[in-house]
Design a protein around this motif. Structure first.
Motif, short mmCIF file in Angstrom:
data_model
loop_
_atom_site.label_atom_id
_atom_site.label_comp_id
_atom_site.label_asym_id
_atom_site.label_seq_id
_atom_site.Cartn_x
_atom_site.Cartn_y
_atom_site.Cartn_z
N PRO A 7 -55.84 -23.92 -1.38
CA PRO A 7 -55.42 -22.63 -2.41
C PRO A 7 -54.32 -21.71 -1.81
O PRO A 7 -54.11 -21.79 -0.73
CB PRO A 7 -56.66 -21.89 -2.57
CG PRO A 7 -57.75 -22.83 -2.05
CD PRO A 7 -57.09 -23.88 -1.34
N PRO A 8 -53.59 -21.22 -2.72
CA PRO A 8 -52.33 -20.38 -2.11
C PRO A 8 -52.87 -18.98 -1.74
O PRO A 8 -53.08 -18.13 -2.45
CB PRO A 8 -51.64 -20.29 -3.46
CG PRO A 8 -52.48 -20.43 -4.56
CD PRO A 8 -53.50 -21.26 -4.10
N SER A 18 -49.40 -22.52 -0.32
CA SER A 18 -50.35 -23.46 -0.15
C SER A 18 -49.93 -24.50 0.70
O SER A 18 -48.80 -24.64 1.03
CB SER A 18 -50.65 -24.26 -1.43
OG SER A 18 -51.24 -23.57 -2.42
N HIS A 19 -50.78 -25.49 1.30
CA HIS A 19 -50.25 -26.51 1.96
C HIS A 19 -50.40 -27.92 1.22
O HIS A 19 -51.54 -28.08 0.80
CB HIS A 19 -51.19 -26.68 3.49
CG HIS A 19 -51.19 -25.32 4.18
ND1 HIS A 19 -52.00 -24.52 4.27
CD2 HIS A 19 -49.94 -25.02 4.88
CE1 HIS A 19 -51.41 -23.55 5.41
NE2 HIS A 19 -50.35 -23.76 5.54
N ASP A 46 -46.39 -31.68 9.23
CA ASP A 46 -47.19 -32.66 8.67
C ASP A 46 -47.90 -32.35 7.39
O ASP A 46 -48.51 -32.84 6.69
CB ASP A 46 -48.62 -32.97 9.57
CG ASP A 46 -49.38 -31.80 9.70
OD1 ASP A 46 -49.04 -30.64 9.31
OD2 ASP A 46 -50.49 -31.65 10.77
N HIS A 47 -47.10 -31.12 6.78
CA HIS A 47 -47.28 -30.58 5.46
C HIS A 47 -46.18 -29.92 4.99
O HIS A 47 -45.00 -29.63 5.70
CB HIS A 47 -48.52 -29.62 5.52
CG HIS A 47 -48.26 -28.34 6.42
ND1 HIS A 47 -48.14 -28.21 7.64
CD2 HIS A 47 -47.68 -27.24 5.89
CE1 HIS A 47 -48.04 -27.08 7.92
NE2 HIS A 47 -47.65 -26.29 6.89
N TYR A 48 -46.30 -29.65 3.61
CA TYR A 48 -45.37 -28.96 2.74
C TYR A 48 -45.81 -27.57 2.52
O TYR A 48 -47.04 -27.48 2.23
CB TYR A 48 -44.64 -29.48 1.53
CG TYR A 48 -43.77 -30.44 1.74
CD1 TYR A 48 -42.34 -30.11 1.45
CD2 TYR A 48 -43.83 -31.89 2.00
CE1 TYR A 48 -41.36 -31.07 1.73
CE2 TYR A 48 -42.82 -32.78 2.38
CZ TYR A 48 -41.49 -32.22 2.04
OH TYR A 48 -40.54 -33.23 2.29
N ASP A 49 -45.11 -26.44 2.79
CA ASP A 49 -45.46 -25.15 2.49
C ASP A 49 -45.11 -24.96 1.05
O ASP A 49 -43.82 -25.40 0.65
CB ASP A 49 -44.87 -24.07 3.34
CG ASP A 49 -45.46 -24.09 4.75
OD1 ASP A 49 -46.45 -24.44 4.76
OD2 ASP A 49 -44.62 -23.92 5.54
N VAL A 50 -46.13 -24.73 0.13
CA VAL A 50 -45.85 -24.65 -1.17
C VAL A 50 -45.91 -23.34 -1.83
O VAL A 50 -47.11 -22.94 -1.64
CB VAL A 50 -46.52 -25.62 -2.06
CG1 VAL A 50 -46.55 -25.77 -3.66
CG2 VAL A 50 -46.37 -27.23 -1.55
N PRO A 51 -45.14 -22.65 -2.57
CA PRO A 51 -45.38 -21.22 -2.82
C PRO A 51 -46.27 -21.32 -4.14
O PRO A 51 -46.37 -22.43 -4.70
CB PRO A 51 -44.08 -20.80 -3.19
CG PRO A 51 -43.21 -22.13 -3.85
CD PRO A 51 -43.62 -22.91 -2.81
#
Length: 100
Positions: A7-8, A18-19, A46-51
């Motif tokens: 969840p964001p 979010s990741h 190891d992840h993307y930061d997603v708005p």
């Protein structure tokens, strides 16, 4: 192919984040992130930061919604977890410094 998103709820830069992770490969993760419109600079070890504004689209593209603890468990179980390097202490000042 499974990509997961939590969840964001992570605040930063005037929004919440979010990741996004894969339990298969970084290649799969990069391909999914590109389809989502995330720039490569959003990749962090190891992840993307997603708005938050892209969360619904990520789910519509097939990302599976999971809690943060479950996301980390799956990433670790897949052997794709990359931890942050440990901080060193400066011998002179006793302050933590990040290795370059």
């Amino acid at each position: 192919m499974t990509v997961y998103i939590d969840p964001p709820v992570w605040p930063g830069h005037g929004t919440v984040w979010s990741h996004l992770v894969s339990d298969v490969s970084y290649e799969e993760l990069h391909a999914f992130a590109a389809a989502l419109g995330c720039p490569r600079r959003a990749f962090d070890r190891d992840h993307y930061d997603v708005p938050a504004a892209r969360y619904a689209r990520a789910v519509a593209l097939g990302a599976v919604e999971v809690g943060s603890k479950e996301l980390l468990r799956r990433l670790t179980a897949a052997g794709l977890r990359r931890r942050r390097p440990p901080r060193r202490r400066s011998p002179a000042a006793g302050a933590a410094v990040v290795p370059s």
